[in-house]
Enzyme design. Structure first.
Site, PDB file in Angstrom:
ATOM      1  N   CYS A  86       0.838  -1.203   0.000  1.00 31.76           N
ATOM      2  CA  CYS A  86       0.000   0.000   0.000  1.00 31.76           C
ATOM      3  C   CYS A  86       0.878   1.260   0.000  1.00 31.76           C
ATOM      4  CB  CYS A  86      -0.983  -0.043   1.171  1.00 31.76           C
ATOM      5  SG  CYS A  86      -2.321   1.119   0.961  1.00 31.76           S
ATOM      6  N   HIS A 180      -3.651  -5.063   0.850  1.00 32.94           N
ATOM      7  CA  HIS A 180      -3.004  -5.488   2.101  1.00 32.94           C
ATOM      8  C   HIS A 180      -2.984  -7.013   2.204  1.00 32.94           C
ATOM      9  CE1 HIS A 180      -2.504  -1.624   4.213  1.00 32.94           C
ATOM     10  NE2 HIS A 180      -3.493  -1.240   3.413  1.00 32.94           N
ATOM     11  N   GLU A 182      -1.485  -8.678   4.437  1.00 36.06           N
ATOM     12  CA  GLU A 182      -1.322  -9.106   5.839  1.00 36.06           C
ATOM     13  C   GLU A 182      -2.650  -9.329   6.555  1.00 36.06           C
ATOM     14  OE1 GLU A 182      -0.906  -6.162   4.538  1.00 36.06           O
ATOM     15  OE2 GLU A 182      -0.801  -4.527   5.971  1.00 36.06           O
ATOM     16  N   GLY A 235       1.677 -14.680  38.615  1.00 35.97           N
ATOM     17  CA  GLY A 235       0.655 -15.719  38.479  1.00 35.97           C
ATOM     18  C   GLY A 235       0.273 -15.870  37.014  1.00 35.97           C
ATOM     19  N   GLY A 236       0.709 -14.916  36.189  1.00 37.55           N
ATOM     20  CA  GLY A 236       0.361 -14.952  34.768  1.00 37.55           C
ATOM     21  C   GLY A 236       1.354 -15.763  33.935  1.00 37.55           C
ATOM     22  N   VAL A 237       1.029 -15.902  32.661  1.00 37.95           N
ATOM     23  CA  VAL A 237       1.820 -16.740  31.768  1.00 37.95           C
ATOM     24  C   VAL A 237       3.188 -16.102  31.450  1.00 37.95           C
ATOM     25  CG1 VAL A 237       1.883 -17.799  29.474  1.00 37.95           C
ATOM     26  CG2 VAL A 237      -0.277 -17.655  30.705  1.00 37.95           C
ATOM     27  N   SER A 239       5.267 -13.833  32.930  1.00 36.58           N
ATOM     28  CA  SER A 239       6.353 -13.842  33.910  1.00 36.58           C
ATOM     29  C   SER A 239       6.790 -15.282  34.190  1.00 36.58           C
ATOM     30  CB  SER A 239       5.948 -13.117  35.198  1.00 36.58           C
ATOM     31  OG  SER A 239       4.796 -13.694  35.757  1.00 36.58           O
TER      32      SER A 239
END
Ligand code: XMP
Length: 524
Positions: A86, A180, A182, A235-237, A239
């Site tokens: 584009c 585009h 993508e 507690g998250g993915v 870290s």
């Protein structure tokens, strides 16, 4: 990436398109490493990455405007293949001596949305995909257009609104698409980008998570030497994956600190502790500071003050624990690529703070620590893939994102232990039903909210006067925008019935039908 461990890559020059990140995704899906650099920093990125191919993104700018962005000349001088998308096609045309005119001058207006192009000639981009004479659906979004192409180019596909829908200079390996490739609305777009990466740039497409893991481990060892690293687990993915990777690299030089603020979901603290201590045998300091957090939140109802208190207290506790273990030279963080990509702004001016997001920002300077951020090049789903590669259980790796301030921002109004417990139960039932229905992985985030509103109900023969529970479920790719997940009404009523029957303190359940924007995903 460290120059010694450079993978074969493609440099994506960002001119400010909303969908530049998708280009990087498509290239990586083709098994080729890619990084995005804003046009103003593209020369430095080029020297650092030493890529094997270049892609120019789209842009809200207009090439005929004098102050619109240009690509650094060194990219053309490099002799590498270039794909311009584009605006990328137009800026390439302009810089190589062709002509681009604004839509209003050509009198034809732009093309926006679905369009069809006709292939007029074969070219390397279409290899094994598109044949001469075929018509294919693509996605257009442009006002300006190329009106005369630069020397060496020829037209290889046309559309009604863009006679130069695809142009190619096979000799220099320069390609330009007006559409585009993508976005998903160009059904063959990912394959066209893969063709560019593999056939045109000659890359193997062998970039894998196993390779990334090995490269990163070498890099972490080099960066850290015999220094000490501290990592805050949320507690998250993200870290967790960062910590396991760093542990694989430097073993006991890493200490993880898990600040358990009592605002986590049901069973979450136990899972983190058993995963790290039991499964991986990674040194873990588990600090139970529920009372300190809930004590400080008592009486507070303002969302921003709640967030600020949690953020500050988290840092205080973390800092205290870091001191106790004798300090550290490095702070590890699970920062992801979307947080790192420098956004290119053409409008200028600071953006408005909608919510102050909490992380351990400010700590590194205060404690004189350097940062280790091994996930900075990855997208969320790539982090999940790396987590699996490192042996983290699927159920852990696939978990929905969870905000740093935890349940506190899902309890509008005052946060108390009792309200946290009520919310934890309702949330667990909701997620259990979602998992049972096989919908968990189709949803970006689903959670319950406990409202500071009481309503009248009737159970058995008695009157109830209890809290309202809100249910939220959204689909999203990055959390920046989100759509409401369209559950069947029967699913929602089954969940509502279970929550009201099983959770004391809730007698009414509502479903949140607000997309983002205008809503945000969390309620505070
Ligand atoms: P909002 O509510 O702003 O959330 O639409 C977008 C995404 O960000 C998460 N979120 C946070 N994550 N610390 C975090 O680590 C925070 O303070 C925070 N606030 C929101 C939210 O869960 C969603 O995925």
């Amino acid at each position: 990436m460290d120059p010694e461990h450079l993978p074969d890559s493609i440099l994506i020059v960002d001119f400010g398109s909303q969908v530049t990140q998708l280009i990087a995704r498509r290239v990586r899906e083709a098994g080729v490493y890619s990084e995005i650099a804003p046009f103003s920093a593209a020369e430095a990125a080029f020297e650092r990455m030493r890529p094997k191919g270049i892609i120019f993104s789209g842009s809200p700018a207009s090439v005929p405007d004098d102050d619109s962005p240009r690509a650094p000349q060194c990219l053309f001088d490099s002799g590498l293949p270039i794909l311009g998308i584009c605006y990328g096609q137009q800026v390439m045309t302009h810089q190589l001596g062709g002509e681009v005119r604004p839509g209003h001058e050509t009198g034809e207006g732009g093309e926006f949305g679905r369009a069809f192009l006709t292939v007029s000639k074969s070219c390397a981009l279409f290899d094994g995909l598109w044949e001469e004479g075929e018509r294919h659906q693509v996605w257009m979004s442009h006002g300006d257009k190329v009106t005369r192409f630069a020397d060496g180019f020829e037209i290889v596909a046309t559309s009604d609104g863009a006679p130069f829908a695809v142009i190619a200079d096979e000799e220099r390996k320069y390609y330009g698409t007006q559409f585009h490739p993508e976005v998903v609305h160009t059904p063959d777009g990912a394959k066209l980008i893969a063709n560019f990466a593999r056939h045109v740039c000659g890359l193997e497409g062998d970039w894998t998570m196993a390779e990334f893991r090995a490269t990163k481990i070498a890099e972490i060892r080099e960066q850290v030497g015999d220094g000490k690293v501290i990592c805050g687990l949320s507690g998250g993915v993200d870290s967790a994956v960062a910590a396991v990777l760093i542990h694989e690299a430097i073993g006991e030089q890493l200490t993880c600190v898990f600040v358990d603020h009592g605002l986590l979901r049901q069973g979450e603290a136990e899972q983190v502790v058993s995963l790290f201590k039991g499964h991986y045998n990674i040194p873990l300091v588990h600090v139970d500071v529920e009372e300190q957090f809930l004590g400080g939140l008592a009486g507070e109802t303002d969302p921003e003050r709640k967030r600020k208190f949690i953020g500050k207290t988290f840092i205080d506790v973390f800092e205290e624990e870091a001191r106790k273990i004798g300090g550290a030279d490095f702070l590890a963080q699970g920062t992801l690529y979307p947080d790192v990509i420098e956004s290119v702004s053409f409008t200028g001016g600071p953006s408005v703070t909608i919510k102050s997001h909490h992380n351990v920002g400010g700590l590194p300077e205060r404690m004189n620590m350097k940062l280790v951020e091994p996930l900075r090049e990855l997208f969320k789903d790539e982090v999940r893939e790396l987590g699996r590669e490192l042996g983290l259980p699927d159920a852990f790796v696939g978990r929905h994102p969870f905000p740093g301030p935890g349940l506190a921002i899902r309890i509008p109004g005052e946060v108390t232990k009792e309200r946290c417990d009520i919310l934890r139960m309702a949330d667990a039932i909701y997620l259990e039903e979602i998992r049972r229905a096989g919908l968990y992985d189709a949803i970006w985030q689903a959670f319950a909210v406990l409202l500071p509103v009481k309503t009248v109900g009737v159970m058995g023969d008695g009157r109830t006067y209890d809290s309202v529970c809100g249910l939220r479920a959204v689909t999203s790719t990055d959390g920046m925008t989100a759509d409401v997940y369209p559950f069947d009404a029967s699913f929602l009523s089954a969940v509502a019935t279970r929550i009201v029957n099983e959770v004391k303190g809730i007698n009414r359940v509502v479903y949140d039908y607000t997309s983002k924007p205008p809503g945000t995903i969390e309620w505070e």
